[in-house]
Design a protein around this motif. Structure first.
Motif, PDB file in Angstrom:
ATOM      1  N   VAL A   1       0.855  -1.186   0.000  1.00  0.00           N
ATOM      2  CA  VAL A   1       0.000   0.000   0.000  1.00  0.00           C
ATOM      3  C   VAL A   1       0.888   1.232   0.000  1.00  0.00           C
ATOM      4  O   VAL A   1       1.869   1.314   0.744  1.00  0.00           O
ATOM      5  CB  VAL A   1      -0.976   0.024   1.209  1.00  0.00           C
ATOM      6  N   ILE A   2       0.560   2.177  -0.883  1.00  0.00           N
ATOM      7  CA  ILE A   2       1.249   3.467  -0.922  1.00  0.00           C
ATOM      8  C   ILE A   2       0.360   4.489  -0.220  1.00  0.00           C
ATOM      9  O   ILE A   2      -0.850   4.559  -0.474  1.00  0.00           O
ATOM     10  CB  ILE A   2       1.534   3.923  -2.361  1.00  0.00           C
ATOM     11  N   THR A   3       0.954   5.263   0.667  1.00  0.00           N
ATOM     12  CA  THR A   3       0.225   6.297   1.395  1.00  0.00           C
ATOM     13  C   THR A   3       0.702   7.670   0.941  1.00  0.00           C
ATOM     14  O   THR A   3       1.892   7.967   0.973  1.00  0.00           O
ATOM     15  CB  THR A   3       0.441   6.165   2.914  1.00  0.00           C
ATOM     16  N   TYR A   4      -0.242   8.490   0.493  1.00  0.00           N
ATOM     17  CA  TYR A   4       0.042   9.861   0.046  1.00  0.00           C
ATOM     18  C   TYR A   4      -0.603  10.812   1.056  1.00  0.00           C
ATOM     19  O   TYR A   4      -1.829  10.864   1.165  1.00  0.00           O
ATOM     20  CB  TYR A   4      -0.566  10.132  -1.331  1.00  0.00           C
TER      21      TYR A   4
ATOM     22  N   VAL B   1      -1.245  18.206   4.277  1.00  0.00           N
ATOM     23  CA  VAL B   1      -1.891  19.092   5.243  1.00  0.00           C
ATOM     24  C   VAL B   1      -2.169  20.426   4.570  1.00  0.00           C
ATOM     25  O   VAL B   1      -1.261  21.030   3.971  1.00  0.00           O
ATOM     26  CB  VAL B   1      -0.998  19.331   6.481  1.00  0.00           C
ATOM     27  N   LEU B   2      -3.421  20.888   4.639  1.00  0.00           N
ATOM     28  CA  LEU B   2      -3.812  22.193   4.105  1.00  0.00           C
ATOM     29  C   LEU B   2      -4.286  23.067   5.266  1.00  0.00           C
ATOM     30  O   LEU B   2      -5.403  22.912   5.757  1.00  0.00           O
ATOM     31  CB  LEU B   2      -4.928  22.050   3.072  1.00  0.00           C
ATOM     32  N   ALA B   3      -3.429  23.993   5.699  1.00  0.00           N
ATOM     33  CA  ALA B   3      -3.731  24.780   6.897  1.00  0.00           C
ATOM     34  C   ALA B   3      -4.918  25.712   6.686  1.00  0.00           C
ATOM     35  O   ALA B   3      -5.756  25.870   7.588  1.00  0.00           O
ATOM     36  CB  ALA B   3      -2.497  25.582   7.309  1.00  0.00           C
ATOM     37  N   ASP B   4      -5.020  26.360   5.532  1.00  0.00           N
ATOM     38  CA  ASP B   4      -6.095  27.333   5.320  1.00  0.00           C
ATOM     39  C   ASP B   4      -7.470  26.673   5.315  1.00  0.00           C
ATOM     40  O   ASP B   4      -8.455  27.266   5.760  1.00  0.00           O
ATOM     41  CB  ASP B   4      -5.867  28.097   4.014  1.00  0.00           C
ATOM     42  N   ALA B   5      -7.547  25.451   4.803  1.00  0.00           N
ATOM     43  CA  ALA B   5      -8.815  24.721   4.818  1.00  0.00           C
ATOM     44  C   ALA B   5      -9.028  24.025   6.160  1.00  0.00           C
ATOM     45  O   ALA B   5     -10.135  23.583   6.471  1.00  0.00           O
ATOM     46  CB  ALA B   5      -8.853  23.694   3.693  1.00  0.00           C
ATOM     47  N   GLY B   6      -7.938  23.891   6.953  1.00  0.00           N
ATOM     48  CA  GLY B   6      -8.040  23.239   8.251  1.00  0.00           C
ATOM     49  C   GLY B   6      -8.227  21.744   8.152  1.00  0.00           C
ATOM     50  O   GLY B   6      -8.928  21.140   8.976  1.00  0.00           O
ATOM     51  N   VAL B   7      -7.605  21.120   7.146  1.00  0.00           N
ATOM     52  CA  VAL B   7      -7.762  19.686   6.975  1.00  0.00           C
ATOM     53  C   VAL B   7      -6.402  19.014   6.783  1.00  0.00           C
ATOM     54  O   VAL B   7      -5.439  19.634   6.322  1.00  0.00           O
ATOM     55  CB  VAL B   7      -8.669  19.333   5.776  1.00  0.00           C
ATOM     56  N   PHE B   8      -6.349  17.756   7.154  1.00  0.00           N
ATOM     57  CA  PHE B   8      -5.211  16.910   6.821  1.00  0.00           C
ATOM     58  C   PHE B   8      -5.769  15.553   6.417  1.00  0.00           C
ATOM     59  O   PHE B   8      -6.949  15.248   6.675  1.00  0.00           O
ATOM     60  CB  PHE B   8      -4.250  16.757   8.005  1.00  0.00           C
ATOM     61  N   GLY B   9      -4.963  14.762   5.758  1.00  0.00           N
ATOM     62  CA  GLY B   9      -5.487  13.477   5.335  1.00  0.00           C
ATOM     63  C   GLY B   9      -4.482  12.669   4.562  1.00  0.00           C
ATOM     64  O   GLY B   9      -3.300  13.016   4.484  1.00  0.00           O
ATOM     65  N   ALA B  10      -4.969  11.589   3.976  1.00  0.00           N
ATOM     66  CA  ALA B  10      -4.102  10.688   3.232  1.00  0.00           C
ATOM     67  C   ALA B  10      -4.915   9.924   2.205  1.00  0.00           C
ATOM     68  O   ALA B  10      -6.090   9.599   2.428  1.00  0.00           O
ATOM     69  CB  ALA B  10      -3.417   9.702   4.177  1.00  0.00           C
ATOM     70  N   LYS B  11      -4.258   9.644   1.074  1.00  0.00           N
ATOM     71  CA  LYS B  11      -4.820   8.705   0.105  1.00  0.00           C
ATOM     72  C   LYS B  11      -4.095   7.380   0.288  1.00  0.00           C
ATOM     73  O   LYS B  11      -2.868   7.340   0.334  1.00  0.00           O
ATOM     74  CB  LYS B  11      -4.648   9.191  -1.335  1.00  0.00           C
ATOM     75  N   LEU B  12      -4.863   6.308   0.423  1.00  0.00           N
ATOM     76  CA  LEU B  12      -4.306   4.969   0.561  1.00  0.00           C
ATOM     77  C   LEU B  12      -4.566   4.203  -0.726  1.00  0.00           C
ATOM     78  O   LEU B  12      -5.726   4.074  -1.150  1.00  0.00           O
ATOM     79  CB  LEU B  12      -4.953   4.233   1.737  1.00  0.00           C
TER      80      LEU B  12
ATOM     81  N   GLY C   1       0.532  13.822  -2.533  1.00  0.00           N
ATOM     82  CA  GLY C   1      -0.545  13.673  -1.570  1.00  0.00           C
ATOM     83  C   GLY C   1      -1.359  14.940  -1.417  1.00  0.00           C
ATOM     84  O   GLY C   1      -2.583  14.900  -1.280  1.00  0.00           O
ATOM     85  N   LEU C   2      -0.682  16.078  -1.467  1.00  0.00           N
ATOM     86  CA  LEU C   2      -1.399  17.353  -1.338  1.00  0.00           C
ATOM     87  C   LEU C   2      -2.417  17.559  -2.454  1.00  0.00           C
ATOM     88  O   LEU C   2      -3.459  18.179  -2.250  1.00  0.00           O
ATOM     89  CB  LEU C   2      -0.403  18.518  -1.324  1.00  0.00           C
ATOM     90  N   GLN C   3      -2.092  17.065  -3.645  1.00  0.00           N
ATOM     91  CA  GLN C   3      -3.064  17.169  -4.734  1.00  0.00           C
ATOM     92  C   GLN C   3      -4.305  16.347  -4.406  1.00  0.00           C
ATOM     93  O   GLN C   3      -5.442  16.794  -4.651  1.00  0.00           O
ATOM     94  CB  GLN C   3      -2.431  16.686  -6.041  1.00  0.00           C
ATOM     95  N   ASP C   4      -4.092  15.159  -3.847  1.00  0.00           N
ATOM     96  CA  ASP C   4      -5.229  14.321  -3.450  1.00  0.00           C
ATOM     97  C   ASP C   4      -6.051  14.986  -2.348  1.00  0.00           C
ATOM     98  O   ASP C   4      -7.287  14.955  -2.374  1.00  0.00           O
ATOM     99  CB  ASP C   4      -4.726  12.961  -2.970  1.00  0.00           C
ATOM    100  N   ILE C   5      -5.364  15.591  -1.387  1.00  0.00           N
ATOM    101  CA  ILE C   5      -6.072  16.257  -0.286  1.00  0.00           C
ATOM    102  C   ILE C   5      -6.839  17.469  -0.799  1.00  0.00           C
ATOM    103  O   ILE C   5      -7.996  17.702  -0.414  1.00  0.00           O
ATOM    104  CB  ILE C   5      -5.075  16.671   0.816  1.00  0.00           C
ATOM    105  N   ALA C   6      -6.221  18.247  -1.687  1.00  0.00           N
ATOM    106  CA  ALA C   6      -6.874  19.452  -2.211  1.00  0.00           C
ATOM    107  C   ALA C   6      -8.121  19.105  -3.017  1.00  0.00           C
ATOM    108  O   ALA C   6      -9.165  19.765  -2.888  1.00  0.00           O
ATOM    109  CB  ALA C   6      -5.893  20.251  -3.061  1.00  0.00           C
ATOM    110  N   ILE C   7      -8.034  18.084  -3.857  1.00  0.00           N
ATOM    111  CA  ILE C   7      -9.183  17.737  -4.695  1.00  0.00           C
ATOM    112  C   ILE C   7     -10.284  17.110  -3.842  1.00  0.00           C
ATOM    113  O   ILE C   7     -11.480  17.340  -4.065  1.00  0.00           O
ATOM    114  CB  ILE C   7      -8.750  16.807  -5.851  1.00  0.00           C
TER     115      ILE C   7
END
Length: 322
Positions: free
Chosen positions: A60-63, A66-77, A304-310
Motif C-alpha cells: 500500500v502506498i500512502t500519500y 496538510v492544508l492549513a487554510d482549509a483546516g484539513v489533513f489526510g491521506a490517500k491509501l 498527496g497534497l493534490q489528493d487532499i486538495a481535490i
C-alpha cells in the motif's frame, strides 16, 4: 468557494457518487490554491510511504498532506493486493479536521486521481506554454489521456490537435470517443507524425521506457510527462534532460521518484539542482519562464497534497448539496 463544516458527520462517497460531482468540481482553482499555499508555507507535503504486505501479498502506498487554510489533513491509501488472478488496485482518500480531530470524508479516489493528475498537467501547461501555442499533441489516449484533453482544450486557441496510441487505429469506437471531445482532434499514424511542429506534447502512456526523444523534434516544444508506476519508468530518455529546461510538480520529491531523473542522476548526465522551478515557484512567480530556445520538460509524479486538495473541494461541494 464554500466553507467546510468541521462539525458535520463524516461523509462516505462511492465512485458513482464522486462521478456525479465531477462536472462542477473546481479542479483548477483547488490546485492553484494548493500550490500558492505550498509557496507560502501554508501546506505540508510529506514523502510518500510504501508499506509491503507480509508474504508478498501486495503493498500500500500512502500519500499524505496538510492544508492549513482549509483546516484539513489526510491521506490517500492506494493498495496493490495480490490475488490468484488480476491484482486488486484501489485508492481511497480520507480527510480529517485540524479543528476537531474528527473524520470529515472517506471517498473513492480513482476518478479524483485522474482529475488531479490531468489538472496538474493543465496548470503547468497554462503557466509554461507559449501564449501563441496552436498545435497540441497527446501520446496515449486512455482515461488519463482523455482527462488531459478535457482540461487542456480550453487553455489556448488550438488550431490542430493530434492524438496517437499504438493500438488506436484498430479501435474505431475509441477514435469516435476521442473525436467527440473535440471536432479538431486528428488520429495520427505515429509518434513522429503526431509531434511534428507541435507546440505542446502531453505524454500520457503506461510505458516504462521512452516513447519520445526530444532531440527528434522539429522545433522546441513543451513536453509534459506523468509516466506510470513501474520502477524507474520514464517516457523520455534520461540523457535528454541535460538538453532541456526542466520543471516539475514538487522539486523536493519528484527527482527521487521520476525514473528519468533518478537514472540521469545516477548516470551523471543531470542533477536535480538544474530544475528551474516547480508549480509552487511558478504560481508565485519565483522562477524564470522558458524562452524556448530548447525543449521544455514538465514532470509530474503526483502528490498527496493534490489528493487532499481535490478531496477538500469535493467535500465542500458535497456538504453544500446536503
Amino acid at each position: 468557494m464554500n466553507h467546510i463544516d468541521h462539525h458535520a458527520a463524516p461523509l462516505l462517497l462511492t465512485q458513482q457518487q464522486v462521478r456525479d460531482y465531477l462536472p462542477a468540481l473546481p479542479v483548477r482553482a483547488a490546485l492553484s490554491a494548493l500550490f500558492q499555499a505550498l509557496a507560502h508555507e501554508r501546506a505540508v507535503q510529506p514523502a510518500q510511504t510504501l508499506t509491503l504486505f507480509p508474504q508478498g501479498a501486495g503493498d500500500v502506498i500512502t500519500y499524505q498532506g496538510v492544508l492549513a487554510d482549509a483546516g484539513v489533513f489526510g491521506a490517500k491509501l492506494s493498495p496493490y493486493i495480490v490475488t490468484d488472478g488480476r491484482p486488486v488496485i484501489s485508492a481511497w482518500t480520507s480527510l480529517m479536521s485540524m479543528q476537531t480531530g474528527q473524520p470529515l470524508l472517506f471517498c473513492d479516489a480513482g476518478l479524483l486521481t485522474a482529475e488531479r493528475t490531468a489538472g496538474t498537467s493543465a496548470l503547468a501547461i497554462d503557466l509554461l506554454a507559449r501564449q501563441d501555442s496552436r498545435q497540441l499533441t497527446l501520446i496515449g489516449c486512455g482515461a488519463l489521456g482523455q482527462a488531459h484533453l478535457r482540461h487542456v482544450l480550453p487553455l489556448r486557441d488550438w488550431q490542430r490537435i493530434r492524438v496517437y496510441a499504438p493500438d488506436l487505429a484498430s479501435k474505431p469506437e475509441l477514435q469516435q470517443q476521442l473525436q467527440a471531445l473535440d471536432a479538431r482532434i486528428e488520429i495520427s499514424s505515429s509518434v513522429a507524425a503526431a509531434c511534428d511542429n507541435s507546440d505542446v506534447i502531453m505524454l500520457c502512456t503506461s510505458s516504462a521506457s521512452p516513447v519520445l526523444d526530444p532531440a527528434t523534434l522539429s522545433k522546441p516544444a513543451l513536453i509534459t510527462s506523468i509516466s506510470t508506476n513501474a520502477v524507474n519508468a520514464h517516457e523520455v530518455p534520461p540523457a535528454s534532460l541535460a538538453a532541456m529546461d526542466v520543471y516539475c510538480d514538487h522539486k523536493h520529491s519528484t527527482p527521487d521518484s521520476a525514473g528519468e531523473m533518478v537514472l540521469a542522476s545516477q548516470q551523471g548526465s543531470w542533477q536535480r539542482e538544474r530544475i528551474i522551478g516547480d508549480l509552487a515557484d511558478l504560481v508565485s512567480q519565483r522562477c524564470a519562464l522558458p524562452d524556448y530556445r530548447r525543449p521544455v520538460f514538465f514532470r509530474s509524479i503526483g502528490m498527496g497534497l493534490q489528493d487532499i486538495a481535490i478531496a477538500c473541494a469535493l467535500l465542500q461541494q458535497a456538504q453544500a448539496a446536503q
